[in-house]
Design a protein around this motif. Structure first.
Motif, PDB file in Angstrom:
ATOM      1  N   LEU A 170       0.828  -1.211   0.000  1.00  0.00           N
ATOM      2  CA  LEU A 170       0.000   0.000   0.000  1.00  0.00           C
ATOM      3  C   LEU A 170       0.864   1.264   0.000  1.00  0.00           C
ATOM      4  O   LEU A 170       0.519   2.256  -0.652  1.00  0.00           O
ATOM      5  N   THR A 171       1.975   1.238   0.724  1.00  0.00           N
ATOM      6  CA  THR A 171       2.884   2.389   0.736  1.00  0.00           C
ATOM      7  C   THR A 171       3.479   2.618  -0.642  1.00  0.00           C
ATOM      8  O   THR A 171       3.546   3.745  -1.131  1.00  0.00           O
ATOM      9  N   GLY A 172       3.931   1.536  -1.282  1.00  0.00           N
ATOM     10  CA  GLY A 172       4.475   1.659  -2.628  1.00  0.00           C
ATOM     11  C   GLY A 172       3.446   2.150  -3.622  1.00  0.00           C
ATOM     12  O   GLY A 172       3.727   3.008  -4.475  1.00  0.00           O
ATOM     13  N   PHE A 173       2.240   1.626  -3.522  1.00  0.00           N
ATOM     14  CA  PHE A 173       1.149   2.029  -4.411  1.00  0.00           C
ATOM     15  C   PHE A 173       0.829   3.512  -4.251  1.00  0.00           C
ATOM     16  O   PHE A 173       0.802   4.282  -5.220  1.00  0.00           O
ATOM     17  N   LEU A 174       0.616   3.926  -3.023  1.00  0.00           N
ATOM     18  CA  LEU A 174       0.180   5.291  -2.750  1.00  0.00           C
ATOM     19  C   LEU A 174       1.281   6.307  -3.054  1.00  0.00           C
ATOM     20  O   LEU A 174       1.035   7.338  -3.697  1.00  0.00           O
ATOM     21  N   SER A 175       2.498   6.023  -2.615  1.00  0.00           N
ATOM     22  CA  SER A 175       3.611   6.939  -2.873  1.00  0.00           C
ATOM     23  C   SER A 175       3.918   7.006  -4.365  1.00  0.00           C
ATOM     24  O   SER A 175       4.283   8.069  -4.887  1.00  0.00           O
ATOM     25  N   GLY A 176       3.762   5.885  -5.047  1.00  0.00           N
ATOM     26  CA  GLY A 176       3.957   5.882  -6.496  1.00  0.00           C
ATOM     27  C   GLY A 176       2.950   6.764  -7.207  1.00  0.00           C
ATOM     28  O   GLY A 176       3.296   7.487  -8.149  1.00  0.00           O
ATOM     29  N   MET A 177       1.712   6.721  -6.753  1.00  0.00           N
ATOM     30  CA  MET A 177       0.690   7.590  -7.340  1.00  0.00           C
ATOM     31  C   MET A 177       1.046   9.062  -7.141  1.00  0.00           C
ATOM     32  O   MET A 177       0.827   9.886  -8.029  1.00  0.00           O
ATOM     33  N   ALA A 178       1.623   9.376  -5.967  1.00  0.00           N
ATOM     34  CA  ALA A 178       2.016  10.761  -5.685  1.00  0.00           C
ATOM     35  C   ALA A 178       3.150  11.210  -6.591  1.00  0.00           C
ATOM     36  O   ALA A 178       3.113  12.301  -7.179  1.00  0.00           O
ATOM     37  N   VAL A 179       4.164  10.370  -6.734  1.00  0.00           N
ATOM     38  CA  VAL A 179       5.339  10.740  -7.532  1.00  0.00           C
ATOM     39  C   VAL A 179       4.993  10.841  -9.015  1.00  0.00           C
ATOM     40  O   VAL A 179       5.325  11.828  -9.679  1.00  0.00           O
ATOM     41  N   PHE A 180       4.348   9.812  -9.540  1.00  0.00           N
ATOM     42  CA  PHE A 180       3.966   9.849 -10.947  1.00  0.00           C
ATOM     43  C   PHE A 180       2.976  10.981 -11.224  1.00  0.00           C
ATOM     44  O   PHE A 180       3.065  11.679 -12.244  1.00  0.00           O
ATOM     45  N   GLY A 181       2.016  11.173 -10.313  1.00  0.00           N
ATOM     46  CA  GLY A 181       1.029  12.239 -10.494  1.00  0.00           C
ATOM     47  C   GLY A 181       1.660  13.611 -10.538  1.00  0.00           C
ATOM     48  O   GLY A 181       1.304  14.451 -11.376  1.00  0.00           O
ATOM     49  N   ALA A 182       2.623  13.865  -9.653  1.00  0.00           N
ATOM     50  CA  ALA A 182       3.311  15.158  -9.630  1.00  0.00           C
ATOM     51  C   ALA A 182       4.123  15.368 -10.909  1.00  0.00           C
ATOM     52  O   ALA A 182       4.146  16.466 -11.480  1.00  0.00           O
ATOM     53  N   MET A 183       4.783  14.312 -11.368  1.00  0.00           N
ATOM     54  CA  MET A 183       5.593  14.400 -12.591  1.00  0.00           C
ATOM     55  C   MET A 183       4.709  14.679 -13.810  1.00  0.00           C
ATOM     56  O   MET A 183       5.071  15.468 -14.687  1.00  0.00           O
ATOM     57  N   VAL A 184       3.552  14.038 -13.852  1.00  0.00           N
ATOM     58  CA  VAL A 184       2.613  14.283 -14.956  1.00  0.00           C
ATOM     59  C   VAL A 184       2.144  15.728 -14.952  1.00  0.00           C
ATOM     60  O   VAL A 184       2.124  16.403 -15.987  1.00  0.00           O
ATOM     61  N   ARG A 185       1.782  16.238 -13.778  1.00  0.00           N
ATOM     62  CA  ARG A 185       1.296  17.624 -13.694  1.00  0.00           C
ATOM     63  C   ARG A 185       2.400  18.618 -14.048  1.00  0.00           C
ATOM     64  O   ARG A 185       2.142  19.643 -14.680  1.00  0.00           O
ATOM     65  N   ASP A 186       3.630  18.332 -13.649  1.00  0.00           N
ATOM     66  CA  ASP A 186       4.745  19.241 -13.964  1.00  0.00           C
ATOM     67  C   ASP A 186       4.993  19.338 -15.467  1.00  0.00           C
ATOM     68  O   ASP A 186       5.554  20.331 -15.942  1.00  0.00           O
ATOM     69  N   ASN A 187       4.610  18.311 -16.214  1.00  0.00           N
ATOM     70  CA  ASN A 187       4.867  18.296 -17.650  1.00  0.00           C
ATOM     71  C   ASN A 187       3.610  18.520 -18.487  1.00  0.00           C
ATOM     72  O   ASN A 187       3.643  18.331 -19.703  1.00  0.00           O
TER      73      ASN A 187
END
Length: 437
Positions: free
Chosen positions: A338-355
């Motif tokens: 769950l930690t990997g899933f949730l933190s991954g969503m945060a990292v990928f989501g932020a990277m998508v928004r930045d681009n």
């Protein structure tokens, strides 16, 4: 410096949390509902997830472009939540006893019930994706910048599991083998979503969105062209980094969707954990708190240094859940997963928004949802259903059969998860190439 207001963060928390509670009901509890009430097979659950994923992608393309054209997010967001809640209420009316009177057979009623749930799931997804996937996510992108996207996404990404915790805790005393319990659940969740939609007319400020969209008002006026704007070769070439990140995000979510539709059923049916809520709740809360702060790691260290630990954590969780069934190790495996899933969503989501180009965020929500929902929602559950094709079956007292999910879904998710490293490596290579050009 983060210049966002308390009102923004209040709106973010309320709309993200309630939206995710509604998605939890769809993504996790609909699977339990259709399994327990209508004896759905793994293949039928897979079809439901796939149909919903297609609906979400098409809806987000259409409504995202429309909100850009009209220069409005708020009306779609708030009205969408209201209709979303109304559609959830309708599931309380789909009952085996009512359908069996119509069909004259329990087996026929079960089949009809599965089909009705799948159809209504698509209707519910249309309103949910209009409000949440298309407009809420575009609004979040409009409101943030490179200084605070990790923080915003850290809050936003912790909401799915916080929503799971709330739903588990709220309904743990309900008998999910009873149709009356499901009616109560759907009426409560539907009512809350309606109320939040109405409150949004007073809470949400979309002035920055309107300001950004007014800059490219003439470009955004061509609605039908804008639906397919993010698929133009010239747009892809101009924003190639976004598309590479979305491809990596799709690989990440494929791994998640292999096991997620069967998660509760695995705990309950395979591990026989009648108290799985008490076991899962601490894991969910811990993972959510870690993710809340993990978004800041992205802001400080960037994509590569923040995503690699996430993938390792996710895979470690899969390994423990595959090899062990003892409650302490299931808890640790669940926490890591769950930690990997949730933190991954945060990292990928932020990277998508930045681009994502800020004056056309609505037009890019469709391609985002294709990577985040459509591709994973078709491929992941199909892999899961294939893995469970020969799963053990038990006979029910009414003449129907039910399958028992097994641990092989975590092995399949682990194998798919290894490809995330390859996708991230591709992103890293392109970033280095871009920085040297």
């Amino acid at each position: 410096m983060d210049k966002l207001t308390k009102k923004f963060y209040s709106s973010l928390v309320i709309f993200s949390l309630i939206g995710q509670i509604a998605w939890v009901i769809e993504n996790m509890y609909f699977n339990v509902f259709i399994y327990k009430m209508f004896r759905a097979s793994a293949a039928q659950i897979s079809v439901m997830v796939m149909a919903s994923a297609v609906t979400a992608a098409v809806t987000t393309l259409l409504i995202g472009a429309l909100s850009d054209k009209l220069g409005r997010r708020k009306i779609f967001l708030c009205a969408g939540y209201i209709f979303w809640g109304l559609s959830i209420l309708t599931f309380g009316l789909i009952k085996m006893e009512t359908l069996s009177k119509f069909t004259g057979s329990i087996v026929s009623a079960a089949t009809l019930g599965c089909n009705l749930v799948i159809i209504m799931d698509c209707v519910m997804t249309f309103f949910g994706s209009s409000a949440n996937d298309a407009c809420f996510n575009a609004w979040l992108t409009d409101m943030g910048d490179e200084s605070n996207r990790g923080r915003i996404e850290g809050i936003n990404a912790m909401m799915p599991l916080l929503a799971v915790l709330i739903v588990f805790g709220s309904f743990m005393s309900f008998d999910l083998n009873s149709s009356e319990s499901w009616t109560c659940i759907f009426f409560i969740i539907g009512g809350v979503v309606i109320i939040v939609g109405a409150l949004g007319f007073f809470l949400v400020d979309d002035s920055k969105s309107r300001e950004l969209l007014s800059i490219s008002k003439e470009e955004n006026s061509h609605y039908f062209k804008n639906i397919f704007y993010s698929f133009r070769p010239s747009v892809i070439k101009e924003n190639y980094m976004l598309y590479v990140i979305l491809l990596a995000f799709a690989v990440f979510n494929i791994s998640i969707q292999i096991f997620m539709p069967y998660l509760i059923l695995y705990y309950e049916q395979s591990l026989k954990l009648s108290n799985y809520v008490l076991i899962m709740a601490p894991a969910i809360l811990s993972a959510a708190l870690i993710t809340l702060f993990y978004g800041r790691i992205y802001d400080k260290f960037g994509f590569e240094k923040s995503v690699i630990p996430v993938i390792i954590t996710l895979l470690a969780g899969y390994a423990l859940l595959y090899f062990f069934t003892a409650i302490p190790l299931v808890f640790v495996g669940s926490l890591l997963m769950l930690t990997g899933f949730l933190s991954g969503m945060a990292v990928f989501g932020a990277m998508v928004r930045d681009n994502t180009p800020q004056n056309k965020t609505g037009m890019f929500q469709g391609v985002r949802i294709i990577a985040q929902v459509l591709i994973p929602g078709v491929i992941g559950p199909a892999i899961g259903a294939a893995v469970l094709k020969n799963a053990e079956k038990i006979a029910n007292g009414d003449g129907t059969e039910s399958f028992i999910p097994n641990h092989n879904i975590y092995l399949a998710a682990f194998i798919a998860g290894l490809f995330i490293f390859l996708a991230v490596w591709g992103v890293s290579c392109l970033k280095k190439k871009n920085s040297t050009d």
